[in-house]
Enzyme design. Structure first.
Site, PDB file in Angstrom:
ATOM      1  N   CYS A  42       0.748  -1.015   0.058  1.00 13.80           N
ATOM      2  CA  CYS A  42       0.070  -0.049   0.081  1.00 13.80           C
ATOM      3  C   CYS A  42       0.861   1.355   0.053  1.00 13.80           C
ATOM      4  O   CYS A  42       2.063   1.163   0.561  1.00 13.80           O
ATOM      5  CB  CYS A  42      -0.765   0.118   1.113  1.00 13.80           C
ATOM      6  SG  CYS A  42      -2.264   1.393   1.392  1.00 13.80           S
ATOM      7  N   ASP A  44       0.172   3.878   1.624  1.00 13.68           N
ATOM      8  CA  ASP A  44       0.333   4.480   3.020  1.00 13.68           C
ATOM      9  C   ASP A  44       1.492   4.614   3.562  1.00 13.68           C
ATOM     10  O   ASP A  44       2.498   3.988   3.590  1.00 13.68           O
ATOM     11  CB  ASP A  44      -0.369   3.217   3.812  1.00 13.68           C
ATOM     12  CG  ASP A  44      -0.901   4.060   5.394  1.00 13.68           C
ATOM     13  OD1 ASP A  44       0.189   4.491   6.059  1.00 13.68           O
ATOM     14  OD2 ASP A  44      -2.130   3.978   5.629  1.00 13.68           O
ATOM     15  N   ARG A  46       2.568   5.060   6.264  1.00 10.41           N
ATOM     16  CA  ARG A  46       3.412   4.284   7.447  1.00 10.41           C
ATOM     17  C   ARG A  46       3.770   3.042   7.322  1.00 10.41           C
ATOM     18  O   ARG A  46       4.220   1.988   8.395  1.00 10.41           O
ATOM     19  CB  ARG A  46       2.024   4.377   8.540  1.00 10.41           C
ATOM     20  CG  ARG A  46       1.442   5.623   8.862  1.00 10.41           C
ATOM     21  CD  ARG A  46       0.362   5.660   9.747  1.00 10.41           C
ATOM     22  NE  ARG A  46      -0.797   5.030   8.602  1.00 10.41           N
ATOM     23  CZ  ARG A  46      -2.235   5.035   8.937  1.00 10.41           C
ATOM     24  NH1 ARG A  46      -2.550   5.227  10.247  1.00 10.41           N
ATOM     25  NH2 ARG A  46      -3.065   4.595   7.996  1.00 10.41           N
ATOM     26  N   HIS A  98      -2.466  -4.133   4.899  1.00 11.86           N
ATOM     27  CA  HIS A  98      -1.971  -3.743   6.312  1.00 11.86           C
ATOM     28  C   HIS A  98      -3.344  -3.363   6.834  1.00 11.86           C
ATOM     29  O   HIS A  98      -4.228  -2.819   6.372  1.00 11.86           O
ATOM     30  CB  HIS A  98      -1.416  -2.418   6.524  1.00 11.86           C
ATOM     31  CG  HIS A  98      -1.892  -1.081   5.806  1.00 11.86           C
ATOM     32  ND1 HIS A  98      -2.294  -0.181   6.751  1.00 11.86           N
ATOM     33  CD2 HIS A  98      -1.884  -0.886   4.580  1.00 11.86           C
ATOM     34  CE1 HIS A  98      -2.905   0.732   5.741  1.00 11.86           C
ATOM     35  NE2 HIS A  98      -2.400   0.465   4.663  1.00 11.86           N
ATOM     36  N   CYS A 101      -6.277  -0.053   6.746  1.00  9.59           N
ATOM     37  CA  CYS A 101      -5.992   0.530   5.372  1.00  9.59           C
ATOM     38  C   CYS A 101      -7.056   1.306   5.068  1.00  9.59           C
ATOM     39  O   CYS A 101      -8.430   0.948   5.163  1.00  9.59           O
ATOM     40  CB  CYS A 101      -5.715  -0.738   4.310  1.00  9.59           C
ATOM     41  SG  CYS A 101      -5.276  -0.063   2.902  1.00  9.59           S
TER      42      CYS A 101
HETATM   43 CO    CO Z   1      -3.685   1.198   2.787  1.00 10.34          CO
END
Ligand code: CO
Length: 212
Positions: A42, A44, A46, A98, A101
């Site tokens: 992803c 993302d 993090r 994750h 998400c």
């Molecule tokens: Co995500």
């Protein structure tokens, strides 16, 4: 100092630390790449691929997008997969989702997300494929976590639909495909231990592109 300028300071420090360990670090890397892993994760912020796997530059080929999707008509992810499998000869392909998400959460909402709709629809399709199991989970957070996992499973299945993946797999038994989920709350990676051989057998009648 502005945060933007700070990045260049960070970069200089990083270069110095790498050179302190190995004076030829960058020269060696510049010659070639031969990563064992392709990681599809992803976007993302993090979930930084190299960092969570403890891998150095040159050790993992990375593709990231919203909710780690392997969309069959997305030329970007399809190109990354083909290059990694055919030219880099990666041994392992990892799809890493994750918990928490945002993309998966959005796809569980009855809401118009504009330009994101067609992308998120791929996750809604995963929900439809597993609707009986998901609807049986009454706790909304648990259902959300399970959709994250099932999304990883379906993206792994999308990986084995590729002709290039099938060709190498039938020839040399590689690459192997793995489904993982990263937990934002403790930083741990969880291997879903997907039985991809069984999945391939289950879908081969429909998706096999391999000619005898
Ligand atoms: Co995500």
């Amino acid at each position: 100092m502005e945060i933007y300028q700070q990045v260049f300071e960070n970069n200089k420090k990083w270069v110095a630390s790498k050179l302190a360990q190995d004076a030829n670090f960058f020269e060696k890397l510049a010659k070639d790449q031969r990563p064992d892993f392709l990681y599809i994760g992803c976007a993302d912020s993090r979930v930084p691929a190299n960092e969570i796997m403890g891998l150095e530059p040159g050790e993992v080929f990375v593709h990231r997008n919203i909710a780690n999707l392997v969309v069959n008509t997305d030329l970007n992810v399809q190109s990354v997969l083909n290059y990694a499998v055919v030219h880099l000869g990666v041994k392992h392909i990892i799809v890493c989702g994750h918990y928490g998400c945002g993309g998966v959460k959005a796809a569980m909402q009855p809401k118009d997300f504009g330009i994101l709709n067609p992308w998120l629809r791929n996750i809604r399709d995963v929900y439809r494929l597993h609707q009986t199991e998901l609807d049986d989970i009454s706790d909304i957070d648990q259902r959300y976590n399970r959709l994250v996992e099932l999304n990883v499973l379906e993206q792994c299945i999308n990986v084995v639909k590729l002709a290039a993946v099938q060709k190498r797999y039938y020839k040399e038994g590689a690459p192997t495909v793995h489904g993982w989920v990263y937990d934002l709350h403790n930083g741990l990676l969880k291997d879903l231990n997907l039985d991809m051989d069984a999945e391939v057998k289950r879908i081969s009648k429909i998706y096999d592109l391999h000619e005898e």
